[in-house]
Design a protein around this motif. Structure first.
Motif, PDB file in Angstrom:
ATOM      1  N   GLU A  85      69.369 -36.674 -53.711  1.00 34.15           N
ATOM      2  CA  GLU A  85      70.139 -37.663 -54.465  1.00 34.15           C
ATOM      3  C   GLU A  85      70.202 -38.994 -53.705  1.00 34.15           C
ATOM      4  OE1 GLU A  85      72.016 -39.504 -57.284  1.00 34.15           O
ATOM      5  OE2 GLU A  85      71.028 -37.553 -57.475  1.00 34.15           O
ATOM      6  N   HIS A  86      70.463 -38.917 -52.371  1.00 31.29           N
ATOM      7  CA  HIS A  86      70.492 -40.138 -51.549  1.00 31.29           C
ATOM      8  C   HIS A  86      69.163 -40.872 -51.634  1.00 31.29           C
ATOM      9  CE1 HIS A  86      74.240 -38.918 -50.044  1.00 31.29           C
ATOM     10  NE2 HIS A  86      73.844 -38.129 -49.064  1.00 31.29           N
ATOM     11  N   ARG A  87      68.102 -40.091 -51.553  1.00 34.31           N
ATOM     12  CA  ARG A  87      66.787 -40.720 -51.541  1.00 34.31           C
ATOM     13  C   ARG A  87      66.488 -41.392 -52.870  1.00 34.31           C
ATOM     14  NH1 ARG A  87      63.707 -38.984 -46.926  1.00 34.31           N
ATOM     15  NH2 ARG A  87      65.314 -38.056 -45.636  1.00 34.31           N
ATOM     16  N   GLY A  90      57.343 -36.488 -54.275  1.00 33.71           N
ATOM     17  CA  GLY A  90      58.726 -36.236 -54.652  1.00 33.71           C
ATOM     18  C   GLY A  90      59.654 -36.475 -53.489  1.00 33.71           C
ATOM     19  N   TYR A  91      60.946 -36.553 -53.772  1.00 33.56           N
ATOM     20  CA  TYR A  91      61.907 -36.823 -52.710  1.00 33.56           C
ATOM     21  C   TYR A  91      61.966 -35.683 -51.709  1.00 33.56           C
ATOM     22  CZ  TYR A  91      63.375 -40.420 -55.919  1.00 33.56           C
ATOM     23  OH  TYR A  91      63.406 -41.491 -56.738  1.00 33.56           O
ATOM     24  N   GLU A  92      61.590 -34.483 -52.149  1.00 30.03           N
ATOM     25  CA  GLU A  92      61.634 -33.332 -51.265  1.00 30.03           C
ATOM     26  C   GLU A  92      60.616 -33.443 -50.133  1.00 30.03           C
ATOM     27  OE1 GLU A  92      63.031 -30.103 -51.431  1.00 30.03           O
ATOM     28  OE2 GLU A  92      64.293 -30.282 -53.217  1.00 30.03           O
ATOM     29  N   ARG A 120      67.155 -34.498 -39.706  1.00 27.34           N
ATOM     30  CA  ARG A 120      66.785 -34.884 -41.074  1.00 27.34           C
ATOM     31  C   ARG A 120      67.987 -34.926 -42.015  1.00 27.34           C
ATOM     32  NH1 ARG A 120      63.909 -29.537 -43.693  1.00 27.34           N
ATOM     33  NH2 ARG A 120      65.133 -28.020 -42.532  1.00 27.34           N
ATOM     34  N   SER A 121      69.183 -34.748 -41.477  1.00 28.20           N
ATOM     35  CA  SER A 121      70.358 -34.763 -42.349  1.00 28.20           C
ATOM     36  C   SER A 121      71.199 -36.005 -42.071  1.00 28.20           C
ATOM     37  CB  SER A 121      71.182 -33.501 -42.088  1.00 28.20           C
ATOM     38  OG  SER A 121      71.688 -33.563 -40.789  1.00 28.20           O
ATOM     39  N   PRO A 122      72.221 -36.237 -42.856  1.00 29.66           N
ATOM     40  CA  PRO A 122      73.068 -37.422 -42.641  1.00 29.66           C
ATOM     41  C   PRO A 122      73.617 -37.517 -41.218  1.00 29.66           C
ATOM     42  CG  PRO A 122      73.633 -36.405 -44.717  1.00 29.66           C
ATOM     43  CD  PRO A 122      72.632 -35.499 -44.066  1.00 29.66           C
TER      44      PRO A 122
END
Lengths: 252, 373, 290
Positions: A127-129, B8-10, B190-192
């Motif tokens: 979602e952030h991306r 994709g964002y993934e 890779r996380s916030p």
């Protein structure tokens, strides 16, 4: 009641009153500009609103809430984002990562969730991306997505910083000299974006700016500051022709 | 030349960015798992040390490389982990209980050390961490009821469901722990949380204005890094089966920092490379002591020179001299460490013959004041 | 009570040495924002050199002192040129580690060159004691205190009244502005290192008679960090006051508290100060401008 209201705000550094009893009100949807000669206290005012400095006296009210005592890191959550005069980006990270930090207030995951990268983190991350990607498209930053900030030209960095602030999803955007260091073309584009951010995204803008053509092109209302006090307030034309302002700029 | 096309964002969230790297790391793991059947116990124990140093290195990479907090006191965290293990083993607690417990305890201590870090920057923090390490060192020597003072402690061999772990058992435990620690580190990055670390490192002011709670993230970075080091401490204690206060000195802390300087401060892979390098210094030094004087003697034809060289090389300060030179060399000439070298090599290979050295030329840096940050 | 005063005096003497090393940190930090972790090693080298000049070569004490100062000033400049200048502007972390590396190199070289035995030098005031009522003051202790005071006056005068001193202050306040004003910034950096090395040398030679000269003498430098931090890290008188405080606290805790406290007293004080007043006792708070 006004959207953002400063009531008699002052701050003192040692013996110097950098901001001295300043009051003004920004209405929702406005582009409100602060002008004034160097050292007038414009950036200090910004730092007061974003709570990097603590006001010596006075009150700052945003959407009816007194934010004078709110910690700096909770200002973003109130819907206020800002840029910095001399660019404070994260130099050793990519454009995308910089924008994603702007999304920080929207992430709700806890440390242990991040540590194990649980499905919720993954969902939020996507979602952030998506949101960051939208901002990048808006500001045409895609081609710099994976470049390190440190290697980007000044003009691009300036735009990235606006992008990062937009990622916060602000209702009020503080722009500290958005055109400083930009050439004529870049300034022109910046003006377009400021108008678009205001009109299309419906974000209220408070900015500090020196470039008078930019100021008169975008501002709904202008205040002029000198020695930490307000000299004049009104439309761009009114303020520009105010005798005190002319005197302050010409040094008479 | 190859381009990676994202669909994709993934894509950016995957553990392995490309199929090739997934295969490469799979192979590495397979080799590590097969190692006890392939190599002798000397090399196996060297790998154990490399793994332990890698865990500490990863902890420091997160703390110093990502969160930008200096620590030259990590030996203290290793000591806390090691002494926790020694005491728990003494009372017959199973290792699967005290391994995570020691990591947790050290993490809590790290969190406490991180508290003053909130108000300190750069140099002050470095000094505070080494003061902390020196105090811990003194406590280890004096708190005899728990640590047995300067005499040191033997560590009972670890047992797993009643059976002793043995040499290859400890090895597999180390591999397991390293994999877990690396995975946790990659997840954080890779996380916030990882992004918040980077943000705090590069501009605390901007990070706070973006809503990053500096206090929470800095203390968490300390806790995480300390916890990892504490985990390594447990393994270290079992590997050596004897611990005493003089093993956890300032110079060990400096060795740990060397891991990341040599490997590259902001790279997990760098931590592993740095650990390999550090463990290899000792055997290489032995090789040098044995070989070099003879070589000098043969080339110069003078036995006097040969004697001089061998005396010089066996002087007690040689290792520290070489370490000092390595630190200076890497900081001046390879600030990105071995990992940076690796990236350059890879780029050279994939872009051949179009590679230009200018790709990696650093921008000139100017003295940037850190005062009053 | 007599014990207390007696201990305090020797604490002040040791503290002066810490203060002098801390002074070296502060001089370099003020001008270049480099924290020199090798400052203690510079002191050690100074002490070793004095052994060579005075004990081995048989030079007169004062002449040997002077020779050491000259040699170390040159070495300081050399270190600045080879190690420090290439990394100016690097992150603080790298700089700290580079100077730690430098310290390791110096320590091992000294160990190789002078061996690992404890060495001693004779001074003109060795073994003399003065009686002040019931108090006994060793001339060596007194010499440290007097020399430190003297050095302070000299440094103060240098920074206050000489062209070069004022230029150095300018560099330390704003490098770029100083550069635009035509001050040769690089040469100033080299000079600062030379001065700092000389101060460390003076500390080393003064300390030599009351301890042994050994390659681990440099670790005393670590004790000077608390002193510098206490003094605010940018203040020259602060460094000396901090040094004296640390010296006295250390000596007194060695005398009154159980064994072990002496070695960590300085660091306990340091952590306490950092927690309560991170900018040091004498430093002022600073804000980053954005």
């Amino acid at each position: 009641m006004s959207y953002l209201a400063l009531q008699n705000v002052s701050i003192q550094f040692g013996g110097l009153k950098a901001v001295d009893g300043v009051s003004f009100a920004v209405e929702k949807g406005q582009i409100f500009t602060i002008i004034g000669p160097n050292g007038a206290g414009k950036t200090t005012l910004f730092n007061l609103i974003s709570r990097l400095y603590a006001a010596s006296s006075g009150k700052i009210v945003f959407k009816g809430e007194d934010i004078t005592q709110v910690p700096a890191q909770q200002i973003a959550a109130r819907g206020i984002a800002r840029t910095f005069q001399n660019i404070e980006l994260f130099d050793n990270a990519s454009t995308l990562q910089n924008l994603l930090v702007g999304r920080h207030r929207h992430s709700n995951t806890r440390f242990f969730e991040d540590l194990f990268f649980l499905p919720r983190v993954r969902r939020e991350e996507v979602e952030h991306r998506r949101a960051a990607e939208e901002v990048m498209e808006f500001l045409r930053l895609q081609r710099y997505r994976d470049s390190l900030i440190g290697g980007l030209p000044y003009g691009v960095r300036k735009v990235v910083e606006v992008g990062r602030a937009l990622c916060v999803g602000p209702e009020l955007l503080l722009l500290d000299e958005p055109s400083s260091g930009l050439n004529v073309d870049e300034t022109d584009r910046m003006a377009d974006w400021i108008l678009e951010i205001n009109r299309r995204l419906g974000i209220t803008i408070l900015m500090v700016e020196h470039d008078m053509s930019l100021v008169s092109r975008v501002s709904d209302r202008v205040v002029a500051l000198n020695y930490g006090r307000i000299m004049a307030e009104g439309s761009a034309q009114e303020v520009q022709s105010h005798p005190d302002v002319v005197a302050a700029y010409l040094g008479a | 030349m190859s381009f990676r096309i994202r669909t994709g964002y993934e894509d950016d969230l995957r553990l392995f960015k490309t199929r090739e790297s997934a295969i490469a790391y799979g192979l590495l793991l397979a080799v590590l798992l097969a190692a006890p059947f392939l190599i002798g116990s000397y090399f196996l124990s060297q790998i154990v040390f490399v793994l332990i140093y890698t865990i500490v290195g990863v902890g420091l990479v997160l703390l110093s490389g990502y969160a930008g907090q200096t620590s030259i006191g990590h030996a203290a965290f290793l000591a806390i982990g090691a002494y926790t293990a020694a005491n728990a083993a003494k009372y017959g607690v199973p290792i699967y209980v005290y391994l995570p417990a020691a990591a947790l305890l050290t993490g809590v201590v790290g969190w406490l050390v991180g508290l003053p870090a909130l108000r300190l920057h750069g140099i002050y923090l470095a000094i505070a961490t080494f003061a902390f390490a020196l105090i811990v060192e003194e406590i280890l020597a004096r708190w005899e009821r728990v640590t047995n003072g300067n005499e040191g402690m033997m560590i009972k061999p670890a047992t797993l469901v009643g059976k002793p772990l043995g040499e290859s058992g400890l090895y597999y435990l180390c591999v397991f722990c390293t994999v877990v620690v690396v995975l946790l580190a990659v997840n954080v990055i890779r996380s916030p949380t990882g992004r918040a670390f980077v943000a705090l490192r590069d501009s605390e002011t901007a990070a706070r204005s973006m809503g990053v709670d500096a206090a929470r993230y800095k203390t968490f970075a300390f806790a995480l890094s300390a916890g990892m080091t504490g985990l390594a401490g447990v393994l270290y204690a079992h590997k050596l089966s004897f611990i005493s206060p003089e093993m956890f000195t300032l110079s060990l802390s400096i060795e740990f920092v060397m891991i990341i300087i040599i490997g590259g401060v902001a790279s997990i892979r760098g931590a592993a490379l740095g650990a390999i390098f550090m463990i290899m210094v000792d055997p290489l030094l032995v090789l040098l002591k044995d070989g070099l004087p003879g070589l000098i003697g043969r080339i110069s034809g003078s036995p006097l020179l040969q004697d001089k060289a061998s005396v010089l090389l066996s002087a007690p300060g040689v290792k520290s001299l070489i370490f000092g030179l390595i630190i200076i060399f890497f900081i001046i000439h390879e600030p990105m460490g071995l990992d940076g070298r690796w990236i350059k090599l890879k780029t050279w290979l994939t872009q051949f013959p179009f590679y230009r050295p200018a790709t990696f030329r650093r921008q000139k840096m100017y003295l940037k004041s850190e005062r009053g940050r | 009570m007599l014990d207390f005063v007696q201990q305090t005096i020797s604490g002040v003497a040791v503290g002066c040495v810490y203060g002098l090393i801390a002074l070296g940190f502060v001089l370099i930090y003020k001008a270049t924002e480099v924290v020199n972790f090798a400052q203690g090693e510079l002191m050690m080298l100074g002490a070793f050199l004095s052994y060579t000049f005075i004990a081995t070569l048989g030079l007169n004490y004062w002449l040997g002192f002077l020779a050491c100062l000259v040699c170390m000033a040159l070495l300081g400049m050399l270190m600045e040129r080879l190690v420090v200048r290439p990394i100016l502007g690097y992150p603080q972390f790298s700089i700290v580690m580079a100077t730690i590396g430098l310290g390791m190199v110096l320590r091992s070289l000294a160990g190789m060159f002078w061996g690992t035995d404890d060495l001693r030098i004779e001074t003109p005031f060795s073994k003399a004691v003065y009686h002040l009522g019931p108090l006994v003051i060793a001339a060596d202790d007194l010499s440290i205190i007097v020399a430190t005071a003297l050095l302070c006056v000299i440094l103060y005068a240098f920074f206050r009244f000489t062209r070069m001193g004022v230029a150095m202050q300018a560099v330390s306040q704003n490098m770029l502005a100083a550069y635009y004003m035509g001050i040769p910034v690089k040469r100033m950096f080299a000079s600062i290192w030379a001065i700092s090395a000389m101060v460390a040398t003076a500390a080393g030679i003064l300390l030599a008679p009351i301890t042994f000269i050994h390659s681990n003498l440099g670790f005393l430098g670590l004790k000077a960090f608390p002193a510098a931090v206490l003094g605010g890290f940018t203040s020259i008188p602060g460094a000396l006051v901090g040094g004296v405080i640390i010296g006295v606290v250390e000596t007194l805790s060695g005398f009154y508290l159980p064994e072990g406290f002496k070695d960590i007293a300085a660091y306990v004080v340091l952590l306490a100060v950092l927690l309560v007043r991170p900018q040091g006792l004498l430093g002022g708070a600073m804000l980053k401008k954005v």
